[in-house]
Design a protein around this motif. Structure first.
Motif, PDB file in Angstrom:
ATOM      1  N   GLU A 147      36.998  15.994  13.173  1.00 29.50           N
ATOM      2  CA  GLU A 147      37.272  14.676  12.579  1.00 29.50           C
ATOM      3  C   GLU A 147      38.652  14.644  11.921  1.00 29.50           C
ATOM      4  O   GLU A 147      39.427  13.693  12.099  1.00 29.50           O
ATOM      5  N   ASP A 148      38.964  15.708  11.168  1.00 31.72           N
ATOM      6  CA  ASP A 148      40.271  15.774  10.512  1.00 31.72           C
ATOM      7  C   ASP A 148      41.399  15.912  11.538  1.00 31.72           C
ATOM      8  O   ASP A 148      42.450  15.286  11.402  1.00 31.72           O
ATOM      9  N   ALA A 149      41.182  16.740  12.561  1.00 39.86           N
ATOM     10  CA  ALA A 149      42.218  16.956  13.575  1.00 39.86           C
ATOM     11  C   ALA A 149      42.568  15.652  14.288  1.00 39.86           C
ATOM     12  O   ALA A 149      43.735  15.392  14.586  1.00 39.86           O
ATOM     13  N   ALA A 150      41.558  14.817  14.559  1.00 38.09           N
ATOM     14  CA  ALA A 150      41.809  13.523  15.210  1.00 38.09           C
ATOM     15  C   ALA A 150      42.653  12.614  14.323  1.00 38.09           C
ATOM     16  O   ALA A 150      43.460  11.815  14.816  1.00 38.09           O
ATOM     17  N   ASN A 151      42.492  12.746  13.010  1.00 39.33           N
ATOM     18  CA  ASN A 151      43.290  11.974  12.051  1.00 39.33           C
ATOM     19  C   ASN A 151      44.683  12.583  11.904  1.00 39.33           C
ATOM     20  O   ASN A 151      45.712  11.882  12.000  1.00 39.33           O
ATOM     21  N   ARG A 176      38.715  23.725  21.383  1.00 38.67           N
ATOM     22  CA  ARG A 176      39.536  23.233  20.259  1.00 38.67           C
ATOM     23  C   ARG A 176      40.932  22.760  20.696  1.00 38.67           C
ATOM     24  O   ARG A 176      41.953  23.117  20.110  1.00 38.67           O
ATOM     25  N   LYS A 177      40.949  21.967  21.756  1.00 39.50           N
ATOM     26  CA  LYS A 177      42.222  21.464  22.289  1.00 39.50           C
ATOM     27  C   LYS A 177      42.967  20.599  21.273  1.00 39.50           C
ATOM     28  O   LYS A 177      44.203  20.618  21.211  1.00 39.50           O
ATOM     29  N   LEU A 178      42.221  19.815  20.482  1.00 41.99           N
ATOM     30  CA  LEU A 178      42.863  18.973  19.458  1.00 41.99           C
ATOM     31  C   LEU A 178      43.599  19.836  18.443  1.00 41.99           C
ATOM     32  O   LEU A 178      44.765  19.587  18.126  1.00 41.99           O
ATOM     33  N   GLN A 179      42.883  20.835  17.932  1.00 35.52           N
ATOM     34  CA  GLN A 179      43.483  21.704  16.920  1.00 35.52           C
ATOM     35  C   GLN A 179      44.673  22.480  17.495  1.00 35.52           C
ATOM     36  O   GLN A 179      45.687  22.660  16.808  1.00 35.52           O
ATOM     37  N   GLN A 180      44.554  22.927  18.741  1.00 36.35           N
ATOM     38  CA  GLN A 180      45.655  23.680  19.353  1.00 36.35           C
ATOM     39  C   GLN A 180      46.914  22.830  19.498  1.00 36.35           C
ATOM     40  O   GLN A 180      48.016  23.276  19.175  1.00 36.35           O
ATOM     41  N   ALA A 181      46.740  21.590  19.971  1.00 32.99           N
ATOM     42  CA  ALA A 181      47.897  20.696  20.146  1.00 32.99           C
ATOM     43  C   ALA A 181      48.525  20.356  18.801  1.00 32.99           C
ATOM     44  O   ALA A 181      49.755  20.341  18.645  1.00 32.99           O
TER      45      ALA A 181
END
Length: 427
Positions: free
Chosen positions: A259-263, A290-295
């Motif tokens: 949720e935080d990573a998307a923000n 964890r593609k969001l966190q990696q990017a």
């Protein structure tokens, strides 16, 4: 020029916007400023929200000013504070200002024509401003009732608010007036907790200069679990590598919840909407990767530090959490090595003792004070079971000689089992 407000809106970065601000931005190249607090010699990731606001402002074709508060740093802003902060000497402030400016120069373009960024220091226009002149020329335009109505003042009245802090909004308001008069600056940007101080500036410009100025604020960032953004158990996450290593900086973003990573990816990266939605789609299909966190972590670590620091952080993460080699471990610089293994048990051994140690069993038991293994028998048994590595190389024979290459010329990394690490410091 592109639409700055529209860009901030889809990123979730608009909290308050004064009527007329959008029209002003669409009409002409506009100058805006954000104030940065110089009470430390580094900015931290909480400041990144405002840095990114200025980055988007410049990318939209407008001119950003970063105001480092050499004068206001001597006073103290009561907004969001529960106590008056320590006042700093001029020498310390000047050192901090130079450090903050150097960090800002990594994000903003200071040589791109009409909308080149500028750094200004409000000490330059306050240092010769006499107190009587200030209360006559500035104080008479703003009423006590107006100043008392601000939340930053009301919230501190019961506990006590010094005149120094009470006067802060007049000082910040004059910053806006000075920039309006001398730099044609018509907009102030900042966090939503600064709204009261910012509109004091627009009011002063209206009353003292019969001018029109505007304000836009961004939301204060909150994490989904309610914990404070920008803090870890060790404390603040700084942009200065000496205060927060690139590895720990990278790990902060990697540890963000989905949720935080998307923000965060909207606020802290320069990915456009289509790129972010593509990353989110990829993440949704395999959340465990964890593609969001990696990017997110890659983009921010590269821009705050460097591509090399990012690669080092990834390599360091794999040493702890994945498969890695002796070569990977040996390639870490000392700061990263110590950062990765901060908190693991450490022991010291002299070079002479190391040279006289006849085998690996002795090294891991009595010669390291029993911290790794309490007895030779325990060490021998685990080595024979294949559960011991030195510098990521598995040890197979309890009688093996101690002839490992020292990491950074002074460390050995012992590992027993999958997760138990020990750092041996050779002195």
């Amino acid at each position: 020029m592109t639409d700055f407000v529209a860009e901030l809106r889809w990123r979730g970065m608009i909290h308050d916007i004064m009527p007329g601000a959008e029209d002003q931005l669409k009409k002409e190249i506009t100058s805006a400023y954000i104030g940065f607090d110089p009470t430390a010699d580094s900015l931290h990731i909480g400041n990144l929200v405002q840095i990114m606001t200025l980055v988007h402002f410049q990318k939209a074709g407008h001119k950003p000013f970063a105001l480092v508060g050499g004068a206001t740093g001597m006073v103290g802003d009561p907004s969001g504070k529960s106590a008056e902060r320590n006042l700093l000497s001029e020498d310390i402030l000047n050192h901090n200002l130079a450090c903050v400016r150097a960090q800002l120069e990594k994000f903003l373009d200071f040589n791109c024509g009409d909308n080149s960024a500028e750094v200004v220091n409000n000490y330059d226009w306050f240092k010769e401003f006499k107190f009587l002149d200030f209360i006559r020329d500035v104080g008479k335009h703003i009423t006590i009732n107006y100043m008392m109505s601000k939340d930053s003042v009301k919230n501190r009245l019961e506990g006590g608010l010094s005149f120094t802090e009470f006067s802060y909004q007049l000082v910040q308001g004059y910053d806006f007036y000075w920039l309006y008069s001398n730099k044609n600056c018509k907009l102030q940007l900042g966090g939503s907790d600064q709204w009261g101080n910012i509109v004091t500036g627009t009011e002063l410009i209206r009353r003292k200069a019969q001018g029109e100025a505007y304000a836009i604020t961004t939301p204060l960032i909150k994490k989904a679990d309610g914990t404070k953004f920008g803090k870890t158990e060790e404390g603040t996450v700084w942009l200065d590598r000496e205060k927060t290593s690139p590895y720990k900086f990278y790990q902060y973003w990697m540890n963000a919840s989905d949720e935080d990573a998307a923000n965060f990816i909207r606020i802290f990266t320069l990915f456009d909407k289509e790129q972010i939605e593509a990353i989110e789609k990829e993440h949704a299909e395999a959340p465990h990767l964890r593609k969001l966190q990696q990017a997110l972590a890659k983009d921010i670590t590269v821009r705050v530090h460097s591509e090399e620091d990012y690669e080092m952080a990834v390599k360091a993460s794999e040493i702890l959490f994945g498969k890695s080699t002796t070569e990977d471990l040996a390639s870490l610089d000392e700061q990263t090595l110590l950062s990765v293994f901060e908190g693991v048990p450490q022991t010291e051994i002299s070079k002479d003792t190391l040279m006289q140690t006849s085998n690996i069993t002795d090294l891991l038991s009595e010669n390291t004070s029993g911290i790794i293994f309490k007895s030779k028998g325990e060490a021998r048994k685990m080595i024979q079971g294949g559960g011991v590595s030195i510098n990521k190389t598995k040890v197979n024979d309890p009688n093996d000689a101690v002839d490992f290459e020292l990491l950074q010329g002074k460390y050995l990394l012992a590992q027993k089992g999958k997760k138990n690490y020990y750092l041996i410091h050779v002195v």
